[in-house]
Design a protein around this motif. Sequence first.
Motif, PDB file in Angstrom:
ATOM      1  N   TYR B  24      48.484  41.222  41.210  1.00 27.77           N
ATOM      2  CA  TYR B  24      47.357  40.352  41.500  1.00 27.77           C
ATOM      3  C   TYR B  24      46.121  40.945  40.858  1.00 27.77           C
ATOM      4  CZ  TYR B  24      50.172  38.258  45.157  1.00 27.77           C
ATOM      5  OH  TYR B  24      51.155  37.615  45.834  1.00 27.77           O
ATOM      6  N   GLU B  25      45.217  40.073  40.467  1.00 30.14           N
ATOM      7  CA  GLU B  25      43.931  40.605  40.019  1.00 30.14           C
ATOM      8  C   GLU B  25      42.878  40.205  41.040  1.00 30.14           C
ATOM      9  OE1 GLU B  25      43.171  37.158  36.650  1.00 30.14           O
ATOM     10  OE2 GLU B  25      43.226  39.248  36.084  1.00 30.14           O
ATOM     11  N   VAL B  26      41.974  41.127  41.279  1.00 26.72           N
ATOM     12  CA  VAL B  26      40.976  40.941  42.325  1.00 26.72           C
ATOM     13  C   VAL B  26      39.604  41.104  41.706  1.00 26.72           C
ATOM     14  CG1 VAL B  26      40.161  41.762  44.534  1.00 26.72           C
ATOM     15  CG2 VAL B  26      42.554  41.989  43.957  1.00 26.72           C
ATOM     16  N   VAL B  27      38.728  40.154  41.964  1.00 24.68           N
ATOM     17  CA  VAL B  27      37.347  40.256  41.498  1.00 24.68           C
ATOM     18  C   VAL B  27      36.460  40.293  42.723  1.00 24.68           C
ATOM     19  CG1 VAL B  27      35.566  39.218  40.085  1.00 24.68           C
ATOM     20  CG2 VAL B  27      37.938  38.842  39.536  1.00 24.68           C
ATOM     21  N   LEU B  28      35.518  41.217  42.722  1.00 22.90           N
ATOM     22  CA  LEU B  28      34.615  41.332  43.854  1.00 22.90           C
ATOM     23  C   LEU B  28      33.188  41.185  43.382  1.00 22.90           C
ATOM     24  CD1 LEU B  28      35.925  44.664  45.319  1.00 22.90           C
ATOM     25  CD2 LEU B  28      36.597  42.414  46.042  1.00 22.90           C
ATOM     26  N   ILE B  29      32.401  40.470  44.153  1.00 27.20           N
ATOM     27  CA  ILE B  29      30.972  40.386  43.877  1.00 27.20           C
ATOM     28  C   ILE B  29      30.291  41.124  45.012  1.00 27.20           C
ATOM     29  CG2 ILE B  29      29.032  38.877  43.543  1.00 27.20           C
ATOM     30  CD1 ILE B  29      30.821  36.814  42.500  1.00 27.20           C
ATOM     31  N   ILE B  30      29.646  42.209  44.662  1.00 28.50           N
ATOM     32  CA  ILE B  30      29.142  43.141  45.682  1.00 28.50           C
ATOM     33  C   ILE B  30      27.631  43.055  45.747  1.00 28.50           C
ATOM     34  CG2 ILE B  30      29.047  45.574  46.302  1.00 28.50           C
ATOM     35  CD1 ILE B  30      31.724  45.923  45.163  1.00 28.50           C
ATOM     36  N   PHE B  65      26.107  45.130  36.365  1.00 24.92           N
ATOM     37  CA  PHE B  65      25.154  44.583  37.324  1.00 24.92           C
ATOM     38  C   PHE B  65      24.651  43.292  36.696  1.00 24.92           C
ATOM     39  CE2 PHE B  65      22.756  44.890  40.985  1.00 24.92           C
ATOM     40  CZ  PHE B  65      21.420  44.664  40.744  1.00 24.92           C
ATOM     41  N   ARG B  66      25.455  42.228  36.845  1.00 25.37           N
ATOM     42  CA  ARG B  66      25.207  41.018  36.070  1.00 25.37           C
ATOM     43  C   ARG B  66      24.240  40.085  36.751  1.00 25.37           C
ATOM     44  NH1 ARG B  66      29.509  39.295  32.403  1.00 25.37           N
ATOM     45  NH2 ARG B  66      28.561  37.272  32.674  1.00 25.37           N
ATOM     46  N   THR B  67      23.577  39.265  35.932  1.00 23.72           N
ATOM     47  CA  THR B  67      22.790  38.164  36.494  1.00 23.72           C
ATOM     48  C   THR B  67      23.756  37.053  36.835  1.00 23.72           C
ATOM     49  OG1 THR B  67      21.273  38.693  34.723  1.00 23.72           O
ATOM     50  CG2 THR B  67      20.704  36.854  36.113  1.00 23.72           C
ATOM     51  N   HIS B  79      26.675  43.343  41.646  1.00 26.87           N
ATOM     52  CA  HIS B  79      27.697  44.163  41.007  1.00 26.87           C
ATOM     53  C   HIS B  79      28.991  43.383  40.928  1.00 26.87           C
ATOM     54  CE1 HIS B  79      25.435  47.893  41.426  1.00 26.87           C
ATOM     55  NE2 HIS B  79      25.149  47.555  42.652  1.00 26.87           N
ATOM     56  N   TYR B  80      29.699  43.534  39.837  1.00 25.16           N
ATOM     57  CA  TYR B  80      31.014  42.915  39.713  1.00 25.16           C
ATOM     58  C   TYR B  80      32.055  44.006  39.538  1.00 25.16           C
ATOM     59  CZ  TYR B  80      29.594  38.086  38.843  1.00 25.16           C
ATOM     60  OH  TYR B  80      29.126  36.819  38.947  1.00 25.16           O
ATOM     61  N   VAL B  81      33.053  43.972  40.377  1.00 26.08           N
ATOM     62  CA  VAL B  81      34.134  44.949  40.259  1.00 26.08           C
ATOM     63  C   VAL B  81      35.434  44.178  40.098  1.00 26.08           C
ATOM     64  CG1 VAL B  81      35.416  46.737  41.465  1.00 26.08           C
ATOM     65  CG2 VAL B  81      32.962  46.682  41.613  1.00 26.08           C
ATOM     66  N   TYR B  82      36.260  44.654  39.230  1.00 22.44           N
ATOM     67  CA  TYR B  82      37.530  43.965  38.965  1.00 22.44           C
ATOM     68  C   TYR B  82      38.632  44.992  39.022  1.00 22.44           C
ATOM     69  CZ  TYR B  82      41.131  42.021  35.884  1.00 22.44           C
ATOM     70  OH  TYR B  82      42.301  41.595  35.331  1.00 22.44           O
ATOM     71  N   TYR B  83      39.723  44.682  39.656  1.00 19.95           N
ATOM     72  CA  TYR B  83      40.862  45.589  39.567  1.00 19.95           C
ATOM     73  C   TYR B  83      42.161  44.825  39.711  1.00 19.95           C
ATOM     74  CZ  TYR B  83      40.934  45.583  44.677  1.00 19.95           C
ATOM     75  OH  TYR B  83      40.969  45.216  45.983  1.00 19.95           O
ATOM     76  N   ILE B  84      43.207  45.494  39.311  1.00 18.06           N
ATOM     77  CA  ILE B  84      44.546  44.918  39.388  1.00 18.06           C
ATOM     78  C   ILE B  84      45.318  45.704  40.431  1.00 18.06           C
ATOM     79  CG2 ILE B  84      46.678  44.610  38.128  1.00 18.06           C
ATOM     80  CD1 ILE B  84      45.109  44.226  35.671  1.00 18.06           C
ATOM     81  N   ALA B  85      45.980  45.012  41.308  1.00 18.90           N
ATOM     82  CA  ALA B  85      46.774  45.695  42.329  1.00 18.90           C
ATOM     83  C   ALA B  85      48.126  45.027  42.396  1.00 18.90           C
ATOM     84  CB  ALA B  85      46.081  45.619  43.678  1.00 18.90           C
TER      85      ALA B  85
END
Lengths: 90, 147
Positions: B24-30, B65-67, B79-85
């Motif tokens: 799965y790929e997970v995207v987080l907006i922090i 640190f995207r607009t 902040h955008y963080v992306y990871y694969i689990a």
Amino acid sequence: MNYMRKKYIRSLKESEINFKNLKLLNRSVTEAGRVTPGRLIRTDRRMVDRRAEEEAPKRAPRTLSNAKRQKSIAKAIKIARYLALIPYKK
Amino acid sequence: MTAMQETVREVLRGRHQRDTLVKYEVVLIINPDYSMAQVLEVFQKLESQVQSKHGVMGHSEYWGFRTLAYPIHKRNKAHYVYYIAELNKSWVQELERFLSVELHGGVFRHLILRVNDKSLGTEPTMLRQSSLMDAVNGASKTVSSVS
């Protein structure tokens, strides 16, 4: 019908239709931020998976039909909108 | 017994579904008010969640640190963080619950998507700015040079 010219997008691989591919997505969206209709998006007809090419080079290259391509682009746009990578409306 | 017969037996016992790991790929907006150290904390909590459920963590990326394209919770950047689990299917709901309930103030939005493309984990994504550890270390370096 010149109000919306056909948009040319270079040859696409199936794996490139992704919510992360902002370059593609921004070109598949109108100025107002809406998804461009499928008949106005033009891509090269060949879209081959790299993997399929390596495994069976003798097979004729697969092409993705317009309907499938349009659906996957639209789905990617909607995901990107939820993640605030693309606006819903400009 | 051949491997085939064993898998058939396991499938019939329902074990196959419980043990196979799906990518799965997970995207987080922090939350933008979080410093890089706090972002790393959030990420590590998720990592420990995944590992306690016998999952495997793949790459992680920091998309910067995207607009945002539109304000979320009245903020324009995050902040955008992306990871694969790799997880078992049944744990996905729990992970989502964890993301929405326990990390409530920190994670504004999250998205868990199933990955069918096998080539996904190998190359960096198009949006990648740096790896998470680099981003965290980069921030801490500037802090220490200022002090």
